[in-house]
Write a protein that holds these residues in place. Structure first.
Motif, PDB file in Angstrom:
ATOM      1  N   PHE A 186       0.827  -1.201   0.000  1.00 29.49           N
ATOM      2  CA  PHE A 186       0.000   0.000   0.000  1.00 29.49           C
ATOM      3  C   PHE A 186       0.869   1.261   0.000  1.00 29.49           C
ATOM      4  N   VAL A 187       2.030   1.214   0.629  1.00 29.28           N
ATOM      5  CA  VAL A 187       2.951   2.344   0.547  1.00 29.28           C
ATOM      6  C   VAL A 187       3.355   2.578  -0.908  1.00 29.28           C
ATOM      7  N   ASP A 188       3.713   1.513  -1.609  1.00 30.50           N
ATOM      8  CA  ASP A 188       4.087   1.650  -3.022  1.00 30.50           C
ATOM      9  C   ASP A 188       2.940   2.194  -3.855  1.00 30.50           C
ATOM     10  N   THR A 199       2.633  12.066   4.549  1.00 27.28           N
ATOM     11  CA  THR A 199       1.396  11.366   4.926  1.00 27.28           C
ATOM     12  C   THR A 199       1.357   9.945   4.374  1.00 27.28           C
ATOM     13  N   LEU A 200       2.476   9.501   3.827  1.00 29.43           N
ATOM     14  CA  LEU A 200       2.519   8.194   3.168  1.00 29.43           C
ATOM     15  C   LEU A 200       2.198   7.062   4.129  1.00 29.43           C
ATOM     16  N   PHE A 201       2.821   7.070   5.291  1.00 29.41           N
ATOM     17  CA  PHE A 201       2.574   6.011   6.271  1.00 29.41           C
ATOM     18  C   PHE A 201       1.106   5.992   6.689  1.00 29.41           C
ATOM     19  N   ASP A 202       0.544   7.155   7.027  1.00 27.09           N
ATOM     20  CA  ASP A 202      -0.850   7.209   7.458  1.00 27.09           C
ATOM     21  C   ASP A 202      -1.791   6.713   6.362  1.00 27.09           C
ATOM     22  N   ALA A 203      -1.489   7.060   5.107  1.00 28.19           N
ATOM     23  CA  ALA A 203      -2.331   6.610   3.998  1.00 28.19           C
ATOM     24  C   ALA A 203      -2.311   5.094   3.880  1.00 28.19           C
ATOM     25  N   ALA A 204      -1.120   4.496   3.957  1.00 28.05           N
ATOM     26  CA  ALA A 204      -0.998   3.044   3.835  1.00 28.05           C
ATOM     27  C   ALA A 204      -1.637   2.344   5.027  1.00 28.05           C
ATOM     28  N   ARG A 205      -1.434   2.907   6.208  1.00 28.97           N
ATOM     29  CA  ARG A 205      -2.034   2.287   7.401  1.00 28.97           C
ATOM     30  C   ARG A 205      -3.547   2.294   7.307  1.00 28.97           C
TER      31      ARG A 205
END
Length: 461
Positions: A186-188, A199-205
């Motif tokens: 999901f990060v990718d 905000t990449l981590f929050d988006a993937a989480r």
């Protein structure tokens, strides 16, 4: 950024994902929403008296050769073999009762988990609070072991993960690893779609958490308790008398949600055509996973065409020998050898926390109690331990495939209430949200199998 691996036929296409817009691109965690932390347990029916049979009586039921000893015979049911492990993962996500088996004042027992389906057992405190779980060179991603075939481990083989219980056996470790890889996938996906690095981590989480919650509401619970009961709980028609706040009733944590122990098989194959391996000792955890024992989730969950999927065993009071004689690596040292039996440990929890009988809980829910001949306990005076009652209810009324009316109301009512009361769940923030990951089999809806396989084909995840 590492180039994405081209997916094989039938695999989710990570290079051109179909994700519900807000689910990945715009994480929407309410200000002040709890990330972690524990709480107290509660009671559904505080006015009911405890059953309280003597421990020696329960040990006789759960010991080797006792009523709960299912031996090595396999009584297969309809659900796929992987579902009790997903149920175990949920338990580790919402409960962590570290009190001893000896009597403890239940009001003083703390839950070390926040009672929310928010993958706390995976994320810990996040990159800031648990930096050892994440990749130093790409902190939005989880750290994986070299080669990506195992969870990270310390020099002595101890897993470096958010919940050490997920390393108790190889299949749980593999499920934890699959969800680490799904987060990294999901990060990718988010990065390829231009999500800001901050905000990449929050988006993937959020994307992973919502897919996980979707599986609970749309696949796991409908199969376990029935779609009609799920709808009745969500509408309020079959709601439980739960206290305010995010809380876990002891009737759930120490009885009803332990139903899945009987669904565990004595042995498993981990890949098509692979050898048959016993749960213990062959699949014992707390050690590096051998390279030849990676789990192919297609043999554990339905959803991939032309692959033979193993089945779980019947929900009942009978546990496989692997759980009647647990190894010391799992139980630790015990003074009473009978506590090597998981059935005994389940029933002893009910004594420790003063749980009422199954019949008393049935009457409180307005359900006609099972007759004595359905309980099947000879030379037993009085009513039935709640765990044993719910197991017999599932075996007799649910044909071993699903929970009966008491177990279903408790399990479904608690899990769905956690989502309804969570300000960050998809049911609260975006109830019309739908997963859009392409399933392995495009003729069916998204399923847990697709989530577990999301990062399986890319070594860079």
């Amino acid at each position: 950024m590492t180039e994405m691996t081209k997916p094989q036929a039938g695999m989710p296409d990570l290079t051109a994902p179909k994700l519900a817009g807000a689910g990945c691109l715009a994480p929407r965690r309410p200000r002040g929403a709890a990330e972690s932390g524990g709480g107290r347990y509660s009671r559904l029916f505080p006015g009911l008296p405890p059953l309280g049979p003597a421990p020696a009586v329960l040990i006789a039921l759960g010991r080797e050769g006792g009523v709960c000893d299912g031996g090595i015979a396999v009584r297969e049911a309809t659900p796929a073999a992987g579902w009790p492990f997903f149920g175990q993962f949920i338990a580790h996500d919402i409960t962590a009762d570290r009190s001893p088996l000896e009597r403890t004042e239940h009001g003083a027992v703390s839950n070390a988990r926040a009672p929310r389906l928010n993958l706390e057992c995976l994320y810990g405190g996040g990159p800031a609070g648990s930096p050892y779980l994440f990749d130093r060179d790409d902190p939005a991603k989880f750290l994986l072991a070299p080669g990506g075939k195992d969870v990270p481990r310390a020099r002595q083989g101890i897993a470096i993960i958010g919940d050490p219980r997920n390393d108790s056996h190889l299949i749980m470790a593999a499920m934890h690893l699959a969800l680490l890889k799904a987060h990294n996938a999901f990060v990718d996906i988010a990065r390829n779609r231009g999500v800001d690095e901050g905000t990449l981590f929050d988006a993937a989480r959020q994307a992973l958490t919502w897919h996980y919650q979707w599986v609970v509401t749309q696949e796991f619970l409908p199969s376990l308790i029935g779609a009609d009961l799920v709808a009745g709980i969500l509408s309020g028609r079959d709601a439980l008398p739960l206290p305010e706040g995010a809380t876990l009733p002891l009737e759930f944590a120490d009885a009803a949600y332990r139903y899945g122990h009987s669904q565990i098989r004595q042995s498993y194959i981990l890949s098509p055509g692979g050898p048959t391996l016993s749960l213990f000792p062959d699949l014992l955890g707390f050690r590096p996973v051998p390279k030849d024992r990676s789990v192919d989730w297609r043999v554990m969950f339905d959803g991939a065409p032309d692959v033979g999927t193993q089945r779980a065993t019947r929900i009942s009071e009978r546990l496989p020998m692997a759980l009647i004689a647990l190894p010391e690596e799992v139980t630790g040292a015990v003074q009473e050898q009978g506590y090597r039996s998981l059935a005994n440990r389940d029933m002893q929890r009910g004594v420790v926390t003063d749980l009422p009988s199954g019949e008393a809980v049935a009457r409180a829910l307005g359900v006609a109690p099972l007759p004595r001949d359905a309980i099947g306990l000879q030379d037993w005076s009085g009513e039935t331990p709640l765990w044993f009652y719910i197991a017999r209810e599932a075996d007799t009324l649910g044909e071993g495939d699903h929970l009966g009316p008491v177990g279903g109301r408790i399990v479904g009512g608690v899990l769905l209430s956690l989502l309804q009361r969570d300000p960050a769940s998809y049911l609260t923030l975006e109830p019309d949200w739908r997963p859009e990951i392409t399933p392995l089999d495009p003729t069916r809806p998204f399923a847990l199998l697709d989530l577990l396989m999301l990062g399986a084909d890319s070594p860079n995840h």
